[in-house]
Scaffold this motif. Sequence first.
Motif, PDB file in Angstrom:
ATOM      1  N   GLY A 139       0.951  -1.231   0.242  1.00 44.72           N
ATOM      2  CA  GLY A 139      -0.121   0.289   0.115  1.00 44.72           C
ATOM      3  C   GLY A 139       1.068   1.072  -0.047  1.00 44.72           C
ATOM      4  O   GLY A 139       0.474   2.157   0.402  1.00 44.72           O
ATOM      5  N   ARG A 140       1.974   0.578  -0.605  1.00 46.88           N
ATOM      6  CA  ARG A 140       2.910   2.651  -0.315  1.00 46.88           C
ATOM      7  C   ARG A 140       3.846   2.555  -1.293  1.00 46.88           C
ATOM      8  O   ARG A 140       5.234   2.351  -1.671  1.00 46.88           O
ATOM      9  CB  ARG A 140       4.026   2.018   0.738  1.00 46.88           C
ATOM     10  N   PRO A 141       3.203   2.442  -3.098  1.00 52.28           N
ATOM     11  CA  PRO A 141       3.658   2.604  -4.135  1.00 52.28           C
ATOM     12  C   PRO A 141       4.147   3.701  -4.763  1.00 52.28           C
ATOM     13  O   PRO A 141       3.933   4.643  -3.743  1.00 52.28           O
ATOM     14  CB  PRO A 141       2.040   2.814  -4.935  1.00 52.28           C
ATOM     15  N   THR A 142       5.068   3.820  -5.174  1.00 48.97           N
ATOM     16  CA  THR A 142       5.992   5.669  -5.242  1.00 48.97           C
ATOM     17  C   THR A 142       5.030   6.397  -6.517  1.00 48.97           C
ATOM     18  O   THR A 142       5.193   5.805  -7.944  1.00 48.97           O
ATOM     19  CB  THR A 142       7.266   4.831  -5.996  1.00 48.97           C
ATOM     20  N   VAL A 143       4.875   6.847  -5.866  1.00 50.92           N
ATOM     21  CA  VAL A 143       3.805   8.412  -6.293  1.00 50.92           C
ATOM     22  C   VAL A 143       4.395   8.829  -5.963  1.00 50.92           C
ATOM     23  O   VAL A 143       5.298  10.190  -5.049  1.00 50.92           O
ATOM     24  CB  VAL A 143       2.081   7.799  -6.121  1.00 50.92           C
ATOM     25  N   PRO A 144       4.219  10.335  -7.272  1.00 52.39           N
ATOM     26  CA  PRO A 144       4.976  12.141  -6.549  1.00 52.39           C
ATOM     27  C   PRO A 144       4.209  12.690  -5.783  1.00 52.39           C
ATOM     28  O   PRO A 144       3.300  13.010  -5.254  1.00 52.39           O
ATOM     29  CB  PRO A 144       4.488  12.630  -7.912  1.00 52.39           C
ATOM     30  N   SER A 145       5.138  12.774  -4.404  1.00 56.08           N
ATOM     31  CA  SER A 145       4.204  13.621  -3.243  1.00 56.08           C
ATOM     32  C   SER A 145       5.409  15.671  -3.185  1.00 56.08           C
ATOM     33  O   SER A 145       4.618  15.817  -2.188  1.00 56.08           O
ATOM     34  CB  SER A 145       4.708  12.478  -2.132  1.00 56.08           C
ATOM     35  N   ALA A 146       6.369  15.728  -3.872  1.00 53.14           N
ATOM     36  CA  ALA A 146       6.792  17.008  -4.130  1.00 53.14           C
ATOM     37  C   ALA A 146       6.752  17.442  -5.438  1.00 53.14           C
ATOM     38  O   ALA A 146       6.822  16.812  -6.257  1.00 53.14           O
ATOM     39  CB  ALA A 146       7.746  17.003  -3.661  1.00 53.14           C
ATOM     40  N   PRO A 147       7.099  18.703  -5.985  1.00 48.99           N
ATOM     41  CA  PRO A 147       7.262  19.205  -7.259  1.00 48.99           C
ATOM     42  C   PRO A 147       8.511  18.490  -7.423  1.00 48.99           C
ATOM     43  O   PRO A 147       9.157  17.796  -7.063  1.00 48.99           O
ATOM     44  CB  PRO A 147       8.018  20.510  -6.179  1.00 48.99           C
ATOM     45  N   ARG A 148       8.740  18.690  -8.589  1.00 44.45           N
ATOM     46  CA  ARG A 148      10.269  17.955  -9.624  1.00 44.45           C
ATOM     47  C   ARG A 148      11.126  18.289  -8.911  1.00 44.45           C
ATOM     48  O   ARG A 148      12.021  17.758  -9.252  1.00 44.45           O
ATOM     49  CB  ARG A 148       9.531  17.665 -11.238  1.00 44.45           C
ATOM     50  N   SER A 149      11.091  19.943  -8.322  1.00 41.21           N
ATOM     51  CA  SER A 149      12.248  20.077  -7.940  1.00 41.21           C
ATOM     52  C   SER A 149      12.879  19.740  -7.096  1.00 41.21           C
ATOM     53  O   SER A 149      14.096  20.524  -5.915  1.00 41.21           O
ATOM     54  CB  SER A 149      12.657  22.191  -7.662  1.00 41.21           C
ATOM     55  N   SER A 150      12.094  18.427  -5.968  1.00 43.99           N
ATOM     56  CA  SER A 150      12.353  18.445  -4.705  1.00 43.99           C
ATOM     57  C   SER A 150      14.010  18.239  -4.439  1.00 43.99           C
ATOM     58  O   SER A 150      14.286  17.650  -5.177  1.00 43.99           O
ATOM     59  CB  SER A 150      12.066  17.256  -4.336  1.00 43.99           C
ATOM     60  N   GLU A 151      14.268  17.819  -3.045  1.00 40.94           N
ATOM     61  CA  GLU A 151      16.118  17.339  -2.694  1.00 40.94           C
ATOM     62  C   GLU A 151      15.831  16.059  -3.039  1.00 40.94           C
ATOM     63  O   GLU A 151      16.383  15.482  -2.937  1.00 40.94           O
ATOM     64  CB  GLU A 151      16.540  18.840  -2.022  1.00 40.94           C
ATOM     65  N   LEU A 152      14.837  15.412  -2.223  1.00 39.88           N
ATOM     66  CA  LEU A 152      14.237  14.531  -1.807  1.00 39.88           C
ATOM     67  C   LEU A 152      13.609  13.131  -2.690  1.00 39.88           C
ATOM     68  O   LEU A 152      12.563  13.889  -3.257  1.00 39.88           O
ATOM     69  CB  LEU A 152      13.662  14.057  -0.314  1.00 39.88           C
TER      70      LEU A 152
END
Length: 444
Positions: free
Chosen positions: A218-231
């Motif tokens: 239940g933890r797929p990798t989906v964007p959760s921040a802007p493209r510029s995120s350092e993480l």
Amino acid sequence: MTSKQRNRLALALATAGALGVALLSPAAQAGADGVRPECPRSLDCDWVPAAYRQTGDPADKRTYGNYDTADRPDSNAVKFIVLHDTEVDYDTTLKIFQDPRNQTSAHYVVRSADGHVTQMVKNKDIAWQAGNWYLNTHSIGIEQEGFAAQGATWYTPEMYRSTARLVRHLAAKYDIPLDRQHILGHDGVPPTSAAGTRNMHWDPGPYWDWNRFMALLGRPTVPSAPRSSELVTVSADFDRNKQAFRDCEKGVDLPLQGSSAVPLRTEPSEEAPLFSDPGLHPDGSPGTNCAADWGSKISATQQAVVADRVPGWTAIWWYGQKAWFRSPHGVRVTTPTSGYVVKPRSGKAEVPVYGVAYPEKAEYPADFPKPAVGSPLAYTIEAGQAFPGGGEAPTGYYYAPTIDASEPYDHTYVRGDQKYVTVQIGHRIGFVRASDVDVVRARP
């Protein structure tokens, strides 16, 4: 399992009595002792106890197998889950854990063909599985039938589903975060000291599909921040990410195939050397494409902090240095992620990283027979660097030198006041003193 453990396979003959707790699932098959496994209702499980009996002179330490009794989580918290592969078949694995001379065990074993689960050590007790005593005392180990170098053959849909159901159940029960700083491969377990780095494990290996598994949690990798995120979270597609590694333990080149692993280089060039893990290569020699050389690769669903970008390449902070991987335009290799990062506190030029979170020596009772304290690993976090993490790690040491608690302080958990936080320092996690670092939100 180590090669030493595999060499003991022929010895796996005996069975043993066991301790257990009656539990949960009506479908779960009780063992001969009437004990039911600790499994969710949706799993086909049975209970086959690992050996726990004296194998030699009680005056000699560790002359018993294959685990230690405890009273977790009351005695010590359970904060990690470690996934392994067996390197032998399912039936042989059960025999190994039933022979106390082998001195190895895991809490659960998952069969490849149908995902059947066998519990062998109660979760309140400490299986000898991680190769790091601190992680042993704070984790639950799950062995999956298979061979790391042949992972895609052995890691079946049934196995992924069963392991995911089990991990979800355990994570909910023990309040374990469903992230890659707490749901570890054996290859993510740190050594307890710098000298032990070369002896650490690399299973379940580069052919375990972490994207698939974390999605099942239940933890797929989906964007959760802007493209510029350092993480960022590494999200290379398993089937399209074709890699050719080498089983250097057997001297065999492995075929080009789908993988969770993304190679890391010292510069943004295919001609640059592979990244050299300073713990594995203290002489400064280049990293290798050996499957066991996890320092030269990052795995899908692991997080990292971006250190630099150039067209077609991304640099991340990795074991205290910059490491580069290909990120071609139009190919999703990473996903921008919100979360926390760990940075050296102002005025700290560098911060040591540990493989354990043990109490300070002064925090043990004055007459404690053998205080265990951590020593720094081969890695540091320098000013200007940042690493994913920040979750508090329990500080403590579980002392259990004999089978029958015959010594003073035997089977005692010593808690420490020094706080530690977990970091994804490289492929393996590590621990840093909370007083040395700031835990802050990643820059968007």
